[in-house]
Design a protein around this motif. Structure first.
Motif, PDB file in Angstrom:
ATOM      1  N   GLU A   1      58.157 -24.959   8.568  1.00  0.00           N
ATOM      2  CA  GLU A   1      59.432 -25.665   8.733  1.00  0.00           C
ATOM      3  C   GLU A   1      59.830 -26.424   7.468  1.00  0.00           C
ATOM      4  N   LEU A   2      58.846 -26.736   6.620  1.00  0.00           N
ATOM      5  CA  LEU A   2      59.108 -27.381   5.325  1.00  0.00           C
ATOM      6  C   LEU A   2      59.403 -26.349   4.241  1.00  0.00           C
ATOM      7  N   GLY A   3      59.371 -25.063   4.628  1.00  0.00           N
ATOM      8  CA  GLY A   3      59.651 -23.999   3.672  1.00  0.00           C
ATOM      9  C   GLY A   3      58.425 -23.368   3.050  1.00  0.00           C
ATOM     10  N   VAL A   4      57.216 -23.826   3.457  1.00  0.00           N
ATOM     11  CA  VAL A   4      55.977 -23.306   2.873  1.00  0.00           C
ATOM     12  C   VAL A   4      55.540 -22.066   3.654  1.00  0.00           C
ATOM     13  N   LEU A   5      55.549 -20.916   2.991  1.00  0.00           N
ATOM     14  CA  LEU A   5      55.147 -19.651   3.613  1.00  0.00           C
ATOM     15  C   LEU A   5      53.670 -19.402   3.340  1.00  0.00           C
ATOM     16  N   SER A   6      53.007 -18.693   4.243  1.00  0.00           N
ATOM     17  CA  SER A   6      51.579 -18.438   4.043  1.00  0.00           C
ATOM     18  C   SER A   6      51.167 -17.096   4.635  1.00  0.00           C
ATOM     19  N   TRP A   7      50.148 -16.524   3.982  1.00  0.00           N
ATOM     20  CA  TRP A   7      49.558 -15.262   4.421  1.00  0.00           C
ATOM     21  C   TRP A   7      48.054 -15.332   4.228  1.00  0.00           C
ATOM     22  N   ARG A   8      47.335 -14.504   4.985  1.00  0.00           N
ATOM     23  CA  ARG A   8      45.933 -14.240   4.688  1.00  0.00           C
ATOM     24  C   ARG A   8      45.845 -12.791   4.210  1.00  0.00           C
ATOM     25  N   LEU A   9      45.306 -12.615   3.006  1.00  0.00           N
ATOM     26  CA  LEU A   9      45.223 -11.281   2.416  1.00  0.00           C
ATOM     27  C   LEU A   9      43.774 -10.946   2.068  1.00  0.00           C
ATOM     28  N   ASP A  10      43.560  -9.703   1.681  1.00  0.00           N
ATOM     29  CA  ASP A  10      42.218  -9.209   1.345  1.00  0.00           C
ATOM     30  C   ASP A  10      41.959  -9.432  -0.140  1.00  0.00           C
ATOM     31  N   ALA A  11      41.361 -10.585  -0.465  1.00  0.00           N
ATOM     32  CA  ALA A  11      41.174 -10.963  -1.865  1.00  0.00           C
ATOM     33  C   ALA A  11      40.179 -10.073  -2.601  1.00  0.00           C
ATOM     34  N   ASP A  12      39.318  -9.378  -1.865  1.00  0.00           N
ATOM     35  CA  ASP A  12      38.350  -8.481  -2.530  1.00  0.00           C
ATOM     36  C   ASP A  12      39.008  -7.191  -3.001  1.00  0.00           C
ATOM     37  N   ASN A  13      40.192  -6.893  -2.479  1.00  0.00           N
ATOM     38  CA  ASN A  13      40.853  -5.620  -2.805  1.00  0.00           C
ATOM     39  C   ASN A  13      42.314  -5.831  -3.179  1.00  0.00           C
ATOM     40  N   TYR A  14      42.585  -6.887  -3.952  1.00  0.00           N
ATOM     41  CA  TYR A  14      43.995  -7.196  -4.240  1.00  0.00           C
ATOM     42  C   TYR A  14      44.675  -6.097  -5.062  1.00  0.00           C
ATOM     43  N   GLU A  15      43.888  -5.336  -5.848  1.00  0.00           N
ATOM     44  CA  GLU A  15      44.511  -4.280  -6.662  1.00  0.00           C
ATOM     45  C   GLU A  15      45.134  -3.190  -5.803  1.00  0.00           C
ATOM     46  N   THR A  16      44.562  -2.955  -4.628  1.00  0.00           N
ATOM     47  CA  THR A  16      45.020  -1.848  -3.782  1.00  0.00           C
ATOM     48  C   THR A  16      45.584  -2.315  -2.439  1.00  0.00           C
ATOM     49  N   ASP A  17      45.754  -3.604  -2.262  1.00  0.00           N
ATOM     50  CA  ASP A  17      46.175  -4.159  -0.971  1.00  0.00           C
ATOM     51  C   ASP A  17      47.639  -3.821  -0.687  1.00  0.00           C
ATOM     52  N   GLU A  18      47.855  -3.018   0.346  1.00  0.00           N
ATOM     53  CA  GLU A  18      49.213  -2.596   0.705  1.00  0.00           C
ATOM     54  C   GLU A  18      50.062  -3.768   1.191  1.00  0.00           C
ATOM     55  N   GLU A  19      49.418  -4.725   1.879  1.00  0.00           N
ATOM     56  CA  GLU A  19      50.182  -5.867   2.384  1.00  0.00           C
ATOM     57  C   GLU A  19      50.722  -6.708   1.222  1.00  0.00           C
ATOM     58  N   LEU A  20      49.889  -6.942   0.211  1.00  0.00           N
ATOM     59  CA  LEU A  20      50.336  -7.679  -0.970  1.00  0.00           C
ATOM     60  C   LEU A  20      51.465  -6.921  -1.662  1.00  0.00           C
ATOM     61  N   LYS A  21      51.323  -5.620  -1.746  1.00  0.00           N
ATOM     62  CA  LYS A  21      52.356  -4.794  -2.379  1.00  0.00           C
ATOM     63  C   LYS A  21      53.690  -4.940  -1.627  1.00  0.00           C
ATOM     64  N   LYS A  22      53.624  -4.916  -0.300  1.00  0.00           N
ATOM     65  CA  LYS A  22      54.845  -5.059   0.513  1.00  0.00           C
ATOM     66  C   LYS A  22      55.499  -6.423   0.288  1.00  0.00           C
ATOM     67  N   ILE A  23      54.681  -7.477   0.264  1.00  0.00           N
ATOM     68  CA  ILE A  23      55.219  -8.837   0.046  1.00  0.00           C
ATOM     69  C   ILE A  23      55.895  -8.907  -1.320  1.00  0.00           C
ATOM     70  N   ARG A  24      55.228  -8.369  -2.339  1.00  0.00           N
ATOM     71  CA  ARG A  24      55.787  -8.417  -3.694  1.00  0.00           C
ATOM     72  C   ARG A  24      57.110  -7.669  -3.776  1.00  0.00           C
ATOM     73  N   GLU A  25      57.161  -6.507  -3.140  1.00  0.00           N
ATOM     74  CA  GLU A  25      58.401  -5.717  -3.171  1.00  0.00           C
ATOM     75  C   GLU A  25      59.512  -6.419  -2.391  1.00  0.00           C
ATOM     76  N   ALA A  26      59.184  -6.939  -1.212  1.00  0.00           N
ATOM     77  CA  ALA A  26      60.196  -7.570  -0.360  1.00  0.00           C
ATOM     78  C   ALA A  26      60.771  -8.832  -1.007  1.00  0.00           C
ATOM     79  N   ARG A  27      59.926  -9.569  -1.741  1.00  0.00           N
ATOM     80  CA  ARG A  27      60.353 -10.855  -2.289  1.00  0.00           C
ATOM     81  C   ARG A  27      60.641 -10.797  -3.791  1.00  0.00           C
ATOM     82  N   GLY A  28      60.505  -9.621  -4.388  1.00  0.00           N
ATOM     83  CA  GLY A  28      60.879  -9.444  -5.794  1.00  0.00           C
ATOM     84  C   GLY A  28      59.907 -10.051  -6.794  1.00  0.00           C
ATOM     85  N   TYR A  29      58.632 -10.160  -6.409  1.00  0.00           N
ATOM     86  CA  TYR A  29      57.632 -10.742  -7.313  1.00  0.00           C
ATOM     87  C   TYR A  29      57.164  -9.690  -8.313  1.00  0.00           C
ATOM     88  N   SER A  30      57.894  -9.592  -9.406  1.00  0.00           N
ATOM     89  CA  SER A  30      57.659  -8.513 -10.365  1.00  0.00           C
ATOM     90  C   SER A  30      56.582  -8.847 -11.397  1.00  0.00           C
TER      91      SER A  30
END
Length: 200
Positions: free
Chosen positions: A44-73
């Motif tokens: 409600e304060l605007g702070v977004l959060s996720w739990r991701l797979d930190a051991d596999n960040y290079e290949t993590d599809e969820e991280l890839k989706k977040i980056r694409e959806a939010r424009g984190y280039s």
């Protein structure tokens, strides 16, 4: 009240209201009794959060989706610890000065742990503890600060929309458009909702 989400975030992200003690900033600074804050409340304060797979960040599809959806280039990594960060003491003091940014602050903890402190609608400090696997987004215009915890180590992925900008604007910088937009979106909205509730 502890977080009510069932997606595993509460295992790597916890939040609570802070005490007013000026003891070591790396201590948890719980109130007595402890006063936990739900992840819904920090959202409600605007702070977004996720739990991701930190051991596999290079290949993590969820991280890839977040980056694409939010424009984190843009992405890089920062290790904050006495051995790895030049001018460590100076930087830690700088990170812990209350400040805002005119862009989102996106941090993904891939190792270690630390604390992000944010202000609620009543200007009270909420401490957000992040551990390995936690990713949070602090909205542009929110007053906040960062410190390590007593483990003295975090490795964080930093994400940006376009070119990286790290400029902190130490409080007070209430005249900045990003601050006004933050207040309009997250603080004044909450106040007007409360007024409607009170009138009901």
């Amino acid at each position: 009240m502890r977080a009510s989400c069932t997606d595993g975030r509460e295992e790597v992200i916890e939040a609570w209201y802070m005490d007013d003690s000026d003891e070591d900033q790396r201590l948890p600074h719980h109130r007595d009794p402890k006063e936990f804050v739900s992840l819904d409340h920090i959202a409600e304060l605007g702070v977004l959060s996720w739990r991701l797979d930190a051991d596999n960040y290079e290949t993590d599809e969820e991280l890839k989706k977040i980056r694409e959806a939010r424009g984190y280039s843009y992405m890089d990594f920062l290790k904050v610890c006495p051995e790895k960060l030049p001018n460590y003491e100076e930087k830690i003091k700088c990170f812990f000065e209350e400040h805002l940014h005119i862009d989102e602050e996106i941090r993904y903890c891939v190792a270690g742990s630390g604390y992000f402190d944010v202000r609620d609608q009543d200007d009270r400090w909420i401490r957000i503890s992040v551990k390995k696997g936690a990713m949070i987004v602090l909205p542009a215009g929110i007053y906040h600060r960062f410190t390590l915890d007593s483990n003295n180590y975090i490795e964080a992925m930093r994400l940006f929309v376009g070119d990286p900008v790290w400029t902190p604007f130490n409080r007070p910088h209430d005249h900045l458009p990003a601050r006004n937009e933050y207040l309009e979106t997250f603080v004044k909205k909450d106040v007007s909702n409360q007024a409607v509730d009170a009138a009901a």
